[in-house]
Design a protein around this motif. Structure first.
Motif, mmCIF file in Angstrom:
data_model
loop_
_atom_site.group_PDB
_atom_site.id
_atom_site.type_symbol
_atom_site.label_atom_id
_atom_site.label_comp_id
_atom_site.label_asym_id
_atom_site.label_seq_id
_atom_site.Cartn_x
_atom_site.Cartn_y
_atom_site.Cartn_z
ATOM 1 N N UNK A 37 13.301 48.835 -22.672
ATOM 2 C CA UNK A 37 13.578 47.544 -22.033
ATOM 3 C C UNK A 37 13.363 47.623 -20.522
ATOM 4 N N UNK A 38 13.818 48.720 -19.898
ATOM 5 C CA UNK A 38 13.601 48.878 -18.457
ATOM 6 C C UNK A 38 12.105 49.051 -18.172
ATOM 7 N N UNK A 40 9.573 47.912 -19.930
ATOM 8 C CA UNK A 40 8.921 46.615 -20.122
ATOM 9 C C UNK A 40 9.201 45.699 -18.936
ATOM 10 N N UNK A 41 10.431 45.747 -18.412
ATOM 11 C CA UNK A 41 10.790 44.912 -17.263
ATOM 12 C C UNK A 41 9.932 45.246 -16.048
ATOM 13 N N UNK A 42 9.703 46.549 -15.833
ATOM 14 C CA UNK A 42 9.023 46.963 -14.597
ATOM 15 C C UNK A 42 7.533 47.233 -14.788
ATOM 16 N N UNK A 43 6.979 46.907 -15.944
ATOM 17 C CA UNK A 43 5.536 47.050 -16.118
ATOM 18 C C UNK A 43 5.052 48.465 -16.385
ATOM 19 N N UNK A 82 9.535 45.138 -26.083
ATOM 20 C CA UNK A 82 9.904 46.324 -25.287
ATOM 21 C C UNK A 82 9.573 47.598 -26.069
ATOM 22 N N UNK A 177 16.432 53.783 -15.274
ATOM 23 C CA UNK A 177 16.461 52.405 -14.773
ATOM 24 C C UNK A 177 16.409 52.385 -13.246
ATOM 25 N N UNK A 178 17.184 53.265 -12.620
ATOM 26 C CA UNK A 178 17.240 53.295 -11.155
ATOM 27 C C UNK A 178 15.901 53.749 -10.570
ATOM 28 N N UNK A 181 13.383 50.999 -10.815
ATOM 29 C CA UNK A 181 13.672 49.954 -9.827
ATOM 30 C C UNK A 181 13.226 50.386 -8.431
ATOM 31 N N UNK A 182 13.507 51.633 -8.076
ATOM 32 C CA UNK A 182 13.115 52.095 -6.739
ATOM 33 C C UNK A 182 11.596 52.134 -6.574
ATOM 34 N N UNK A 184 9.197 50.398 -8.571
ATOM 35 C CA UNK A 184 8.361 49.283 -9.035
ATOM 36 C C UNK A 184 8.927 47.890 -8.773
ATOM 37 N N UNK A 185 10.155 47.776 -8.246
ATOM 38 C CA UNK A 185 10.717 46.426 -8.124
ATOM 39 C C UNK A 185 10.040 45.627 -7.024
ATOM 40 N N UNK A 188 11.426 42.333 -4.148
ATOM 41 C CA UNK A 188 12.657 41.758 -4.708
ATOM 42 C C UNK A 188 13.845 42.694 -4.559
ATOM 43 N N UNK A 189 13.551 43.960 -4.302
ATOM 44 C CA UNK A 189 14.582 44.987 -4.378
ATOM 45 C C UNK A 189 15.605 44.890 -3.252
ATOM 46 N N UNK B 162 14.765 41.599 -11.876
ATOM 47 C CA UNK B 162 13.503 41.426 -12.584
ATOM 48 C C UNK B 162 12.443 42.301 -11.945
ATOM 49 N N UNK B 163 11.460 42.646 -12.736
ATOM 50 C CA UNK B 163 10.349 43.437 -12.238
ATOM 51 C C UNK B 163 9.169 42.516 -11.953
ATOM 52 N N UNK B 164 7.986 43.083 -11.923
ATOM 53 C CA UNK B 164 6.804 42.289 -11.581
ATOM 54 C C UNK B 164 6.430 41.260 -12.649
ATOM 55 N N UNK B 167 9.344 39.510 -17.966
ATOM 56 C CA UNK B 167 10.309 40.049 -18.927
ATOM 57 C C UNK B 167 11.619 40.378 -18.229
ATOM 58 N N UNK B 169 15.017 41.434 -19.819
ATOM 59 C CA UNK B 169 15.990 41.731 -20.875
ATOM 60 C C UNK B 169 16.467 43.167 -20.760
ATOM 61 N N UNK B 170 17.002 43.529 -19.601
ATOM 62 C CA UNK B 170 17.583 44.859 -19.424
ATOM 63 C C UNK B 170 18.867 44.968 -20.218
ATOM 64 N N UNK B 174 21.688 49.430 -17.987
ATOM 65 C CA UNK B 174 20.620 49.576 -16.989
ATOM 66 C C UNK B 174 20.845 48.636 -15.807
ATOM 67 N N UNK B 178 21.269 49.728 -11.821
ATOM 68 C CA UNK B 178 20.351 49.248 -10.779
ATOM 69 C C UNK B 178 21.106 48.499 -9.686
ATOM 70 N N UNK B 181 22.958 50.907 -7.520
ATOM 71 C CA UNK B 181 22.026 51.624 -6.645
ATOM 72 C C UNK B 181 21.598 50.741 -5.479
ATOM 73 N N UNK B 182 21.276 49.489 -5.774
ATOM 74 C CA UNK B 182 20.843 48.601 -4.690
ATOM 75 C C UNK B 182 21.940 48.358 -3.666
#
Lengths: 190, 190
Positions: A37-38, A40-43, A82, A177-178, A181-182, A184-185, A188-189, B162-164, B167, B169-170, B174, B178, B181-182
């Motif tokens: 799922x993570x 898929x979210x980040x590509x 995912x 997940x972290x 995010x660091x 590929x986000x 938005x991050x 969200x990523x790029x 999708x 659905x984390x 997760x 994230x 961490x942020x």
């Protein structure tokens, strides 16, 4: 410029147990779901699930099939989309070869570890490599982490994830997940 | 300046199912472990586990006891030190009251959601509030997320992770990792 390609490999062997002995760990249902799922979210391109145990590969394939082709695919298509990024393989070399075939070049193989092996990269460095078109295969270890004999073979190491205190025992699901995010986000991050 | 205090609440009721109906969800063992380990890593004060179901609170207490007092505490003390930040309560108001008592003031109650309620904060804004000494209680919903009747009561909302791609659905495990961490990783986060 090429599009960034980042794959993730979850390694079940060789990893270490709490006494530092090399072991093979068992597939965990939620490791498949949460990291897919993570990813898929980040590509993420492919999420490689690496285990030398044939029965464990069959188990993973049955779980994935439930969500991508079975009842789960109809009941919850988001979950199937995912889990569809997972490819099961028996050794890290298979993941490296598969990604090399997809990308037309060998990926940079990067571990996250407190023990630095290969080149030391920070997250900013690795984002720049990705932006420059380098394919990257990120390794995560189950149990107590990647075994030394595997760490010897990586090209680079990212720093371990840590917060303000000295405690450093995230689940591999949280760490993955972290790290995604660091890396590929994007903007938005903030 | 006061030290930053951030608590997390994992809400099992009221949340919504995939059809948007308000339900109560079941305690999940790995939600306790993963979010406690991430919370302990990033210096979270208390991880509130919120469920109105007495049997579910007993189950959570037995799991936590195994790791903080039972066999698990001797076998894996790092896990016990993570699970020790959990407090079980029956409703969100109990968590808010408990945190208010600890901090001497009511916390800012903040949800992470695609549906904005209360003030819209981004991660940078919330880091500034924390640095300024505001206690913050971050809410995470299980199942398909916090129910509208609970979102109506929050002070502020963070953007959904969200990523790029589109999708989004984390797993809650997760998403919590994230967000912590942020908010709390500090300069290491580059």
């Amino acid at each position: 410029m090429r599009e960034a390609r980042l794959d993730v490999a979850l390694v079940h062997y060789p990893v270490v147990n709490r006494r530092g002995e090399t072991i093979g760990s068992a597939i965990t249902n939620l490791d498949l779901h949460d990291i897919a799922r993570a990813g898929r979210t980040y590509g993420v391109g492919t999420y490689w699930v690496v285990t030398p145990f044939a029965e464990q590969r069959d188990l993973a394939a049955r779980i994935i099939g439930h969500w991508t082709e079975g009842y789960g695919a109809r009941a919850n298509p988001d979950r199937g989309s995912a889990l569809a990024i997972i490819r099961i393989c028996s050794a890290l070399d298979e993941a490296i070869a598969g990604m090399s075939a997809d990308c037309g070049r060998r990926p940079l193989v990067v571990a996250t570890s407190a023990r630095c092996k290969g080149e030391r990269l920070d997250f900013r460095d690795l984002r720049q490599r990705l932006a420059g078109g380098w394919p990257v295969l990120l390794l995560f270890g189950t149990a107590w982490g990647l075994a030394p004999e595997l760490l010897e073979r990586v090209d680079a190491t990212l720093p371990a994830i840590s917060g303000p205190g000295g405690y450093n025992h995230l689940s591999v699901r949280s760490a993955a997940a972290i790290v995604l995010d660091r890396l590929l986000a994007g903007p938005d991050r903030v």
